[in-house]
Design an enzyme around this catalytic site. Structure first.
Site, PDB file in Angstrom:
ATOM      1  N   GLY A 136       2.249   5.694  -8.187  1.00 49.57           N
ATOM      2  CA  GLY A 136       1.978   4.955  -6.948  1.00 49.57           C
ATOM      3  C   GLY A 136       1.461   5.824  -5.824  1.00 49.57           C
ATOM      4  CD  GLU A 137      -0.116   5.457  -0.372  1.00 47.77           C
ATOM      5  OE1 GLU A 137      -0.792   4.571  -0.934  1.00 47.77           O
ATOM      6  OE2 GLU A 137      -0.229   5.743   0.829  1.00 47.77           O
ATOM      7  CG  ASP A 138       6.726   7.755  -0.233  1.00 48.32           C
ATOM      8  OD1 ASP A 138       6.081   8.385   0.630  1.00 48.32           O
ATOM      9  OD2 ASP A 138       7.970   7.754  -0.272  1.00 48.32           O
ATOM     10  CG  ASP A 149       3.881  -2.184  -0.415  1.00 39.92           C
ATOM     11  OD1 ASP A 149       2.722  -1.804  -0.236  1.00 39.92           O
ATOM     12  OD2 ASP A 149       4.247  -2.841  -1.402  1.00 39.92           O
TER      13      ASP A 149
END
Ligand code: TRH
Length: 391
Positions: free
Chosen positions: A281-283, A21
Site C-alpha cells: 500500500g502506502e503507509d 487512508d
C-alpha cells in the site's frame, strides 16, 4: 517556519478499505498538531474502522481529543451548518467534502488542499501543487502529491523518527522490552546468523513460494506476521489443522510467528527490528523506507497492471544508484511478489543470500531521502504561500 497564519486545520478522511487512508491521516494529523502546533480536527466517516489505527477511539462520541487531535464524526446534513470550517481544509485521497461545508469555505476564503496518493511516477512532479478551480463556486482546490523528489510534496516523516530508530537499534534493553511487550521474548535470544522478517501483504502475493524459500534457507528464519484479514486464508492453507490455534508454525528452518494487529508505533518497531520487511500500500511502504532495512513493497492491486507500472517507476528511482547485482536481485524479487502469476522460490532465496549488501544500500537510500524536508512541513509551507498569494 517563523509565524504560521493558518493555525486551524480540518482534515477529512474516508476509509475506503484497508488501513492506509486512516493510517496516513492519523499520522499526519498528529504531526501537524505536535510539530507545527496547529489545531487539527480530523473528520472520519467510519469510526468503527478507524479504531483499528486510533485504538483509544470511543465510537459513541461525536468528537473527542486524542493525542492532541480532535477526532470528529463526518458531518451530517443535520449538524453540518454548525461546523465552521478551519482556515485550511485538507481533503485526503479525493474523498470529497460534505456538500453543505463547501459554501461555508467559500465565505471564509479557506485554503483547500487535496492530498493525493504516493507514487514515484515522473508525472507527479508536473501535477503537484496545481490548482483546480471549482466549476461553480469561487474557490480553488489544490492538488498536493507526496513524492520522492524535491519538486513533489515529500514523504511523511516525524522529526524524531530517525533518532528513535537509532536509539532502538543501539539499545538491547529497548529491544528486549519490545519483544516482551508483543509476547515473543524468544526473538531476542536468536543467534547472530538468524534472520528476522516481517510480513504485511495483499492476498495475491505468492506466499507459498516465499515460505518454500525460507524453510530451505541455510540459517534459521523467523517470520513475523501481524494479523489482518488478508492473511487468514493464506495461513489456513499453509498450516496443519493442529497448528491453527497456535501462535507459532514450524517449517524446516522457518518459524512463523502470528502476531495480533499492532499499534502503529509497535509496527514501526517491528520494521526496525527485522532484517527484511514485506510491506504494502502506502503507509507501511514509507515506514519500511525509514526503517533503513531492505524491503519488498507490494503496491495496491489496480486494473491494467497500473500497480506494476507504479512498482517499476519506484524501483527505477530507488535502485538508480545500485550496482548490477543488487538491481537484479531486488527487481526480480519485487516483481515476483507483485506479479499475479505464480512465481518460484528462487527470487526469494536469492534475496535472502544478498541481504547484507541490500542492507548497505537501504541505509544509503534512507539517508539520502531523509535529507529532504518532510510532507507535513511542505504542506504547511504550501498553505502559507497560498494565503500570502490570496491577500
Ligand atoms: O492497509 P493498506 O493496504 O492501505 C492501502 C493503501 O493506503 C493504498 O494506497 C490505498 O489505496 C488502499 O489502502 C485503499 O496499506 P498501508 O498503506 O501500508 O496501511 C497500513 C497501515 O496499517 C499503516 O498505517 C501501518 C498500519 N499497521 C499497523 O498499525 N499495525 C500493523 O500490525 C500493521 C501490519 C500495519
Amino acid at each position: 517556519m517563523s509565524h504560521i497564519q493558518n493555525n486551524r486545520w480540518d482534515v477529512f478522511c474516508k476509509i475506503v478499505d484497508n488501513y492506509g487512508d486512516i493510517g496516513v491521516c492519523w499520522r499526519l494529523s498528529q504531526q501537524l498538531a505536535h510539530e507545527h502546533h496547529l489545531q487539527v480536527r480530523l473528520f472520519v466517516d467510519d469510526m468503527a474502522a478507524a479504531t483499528k489505527i486510533i485504538t483509544t477511539l470511543d465510537c459513541t462520541k461525536n468528537k473527542q481529543v486524542i493525542s492532541g487531535v480532535e477526532v470528529c464524526h463526518w458531518p451530517t446534513l443535520e449538524n453540518c451548518s454548525e461546523i465552521k470550517p478551519a482556515k485550511v481544509v485538507l481533503e485526503t485521497f479525493s474523498c470529497g467534502l460534505p456538500d453543505c461545508y463547501i459554501p461555508q469555505m467559500v465565505l471564509k476564503n479557506c485554503i483547500w488542499i487535496n492530498l493525493e496518493y504516493l507514487s514515484a511516477e515522473s508525472w507527479v512532479s508536473d501535477f503537484h501543487a496545481k490548482p483546480s478551480p471549482h466549476p461553480s463556486l469561487a474557490i480553488t482546490k489544490h492538488y498536493f502529491f507526496p513524492g520522492f523528489k524535491s519538486d513533489t510534496g515529500g514523504l511523511i516523516r516525524e522529526s524524531n523518527l530517525t533518532d528513535e530508530r537509532i536509539g532502538f537499534i543501539k539499545t538491547k534493553e529497548k529491544q528486549t522490552e519490545y519483544w516482551q511487550k508483543i509476547d515473543i521474548p524468544k526473538a531476542n535470544e536468536l543467534g547472530d546468523d538468524a534472520i528476522k522478517i516481517s510480513l504485511f501483504c495483499y492476498p495475491q502475493a505468492d506466499i507459498t513460494s516465499l515460505v518454500s524459500a525460507l524453510e530451505t534457507a541455510n540459517q534459521p528464519i523467523s517470520l513475523f506476521i501481524p494479523f489482518n484479514s488478508s492473511i487468514t486464508a493464506m495461513i489456513d492453507s499453509m498450516c496443519e489443522a493442529k497448528e491453527k490455534s497456535s501462535k507459532e508454525i514450524h517449517k524446516g528452518n522457518l518459524t512463523i510467528h502470528l502476531l495480533p494487529f499492532l499499534s502503529q508505533a509497535d509496527y514501526d518497531h517491528l520494521l526496525w527490528a527485522c532484517d527484511l520487511n514485506f510491506v504494502r500500500g502506502e503507509d507501511s511502504w514509507i515506514r519500511a523506507i525509514w526503517a533503513e532495512k531492505p524491503f519488498i513493497w507490494q503496491p495496491y492491486i489496480q486494473t491494467d497492471d497500473t500497480h506494476i507500472k507504479k512498482l517499476n517507476a519506484f524501483l527505477d528511482l530507488y535502485l538508480s544508484a545500485a550496482n548490477a547485482e543488487v538491481k537484479s536481485v531486488v527487481y526480480e524479487a519485487q516483481l515476483a511478489w507483485s506479479e499475479v502469476y505464480t512465481s518460484t522460490p528462487a527470487p526469494f532465496s536469492r534475496l535472502i543470500k544478498h541481504l547484507a549488501e541490500l542492507k548497505v544500500y537501504a541505509i544509503q537510500q534512507t539517508n539520502k531521502l531523509a535529507l529532504q524536508s518532510d510532507l507535513a512541513t511542505r504542506l504547511v509551507i504550501f498553505s502559507e504561500n497560498l494565503t500570502e498569494n490570496k491577500v
